[in-house]
Scaffold this motif. Sequence first.
Motif: not given
Length: 295
Positions: A95-97, A119-121, A162-169
């Motif tokens: 998906l392109e959000p 799936k997203m990047i 933009f893809c660092r894991p802490v961003n997903y907190e």
Amino acid sequence: MIIDCHVHSLGVEKVDVILKGMDKAGIDRAVIFSPYPSPYMGLEERIIPRTAPGVTRYLEFSYPNVTSEKQMEAVEFIARLQKEAPDRIIGFVWLEPRLKDAVQILEKAITSRELKGIKMIPDHWYPYDEFMYPVYKKAEELNIPILFHSGILYGFKDSSRFCRPVNYEVLLSFPNLRFALAHVSWPWVDECIAVWGRFRASLEEIEGERKEVQMFIDATPGTPLIYRKDALQKIMAFGAENNVLFGTDCTAGRLEYGKYHIERDVAILRQVIGVSKETVDKFLGGNALRFLGLK
């Protein structure tokens, strides 16, 4: 059962070739992503096409002419593959959000085309950007998982930050959403595992009856071989053996190469790290059943 949770499609694959490759590798089921919805879909033998030179700013696309029409074309492609082999192929929409109708496309992909996840990047957007919240809420509502790219990002322009894991907190605020961070977030492996620990701790912090950690770690390579034993050992030592997923990062037309990934990871886990066969079985497929909502 062996489930490959990380397979790309190019938009040109045939089901018979995919299944033949799976059989050669010993893969029972495969999560296959729809192609990225760029104009190059189906035209190049590359997961991601080559980018043009030039600076790309926050919220700009790495690739031109990513459209809703291309997004739906990609959905239709992976839906056809899944329909031809529903017991083997698990279709995810890449998906392109940033598309204005992303949530509507997502709902159609799941409810009408019966795809099983997202799936997203993060390409010049952050997972904590507020425009992402409706996507997360819709995924919760539909009870589907999201598999995010995490870690260094090849193929797109300067987007690794933009893809660092802490961003997903931020996903702590969506406690019923199952998600996975791909590639053990290499080179930020320790940060990825620490973020998983943060979600484990949240089980005692957030009201409700949720008993399982919502975050999974997708151990699909991204970790070069020299780092792989260290990454897998840390995952197991930190207690994430029930939330780690196996994947190959193969393209759907070349899944026979998955045999190498299986043999290598099993050897590392059993002969080097020394985990039990039960843990290996969970890694190869048992955990994926829970991630996918099939168990």
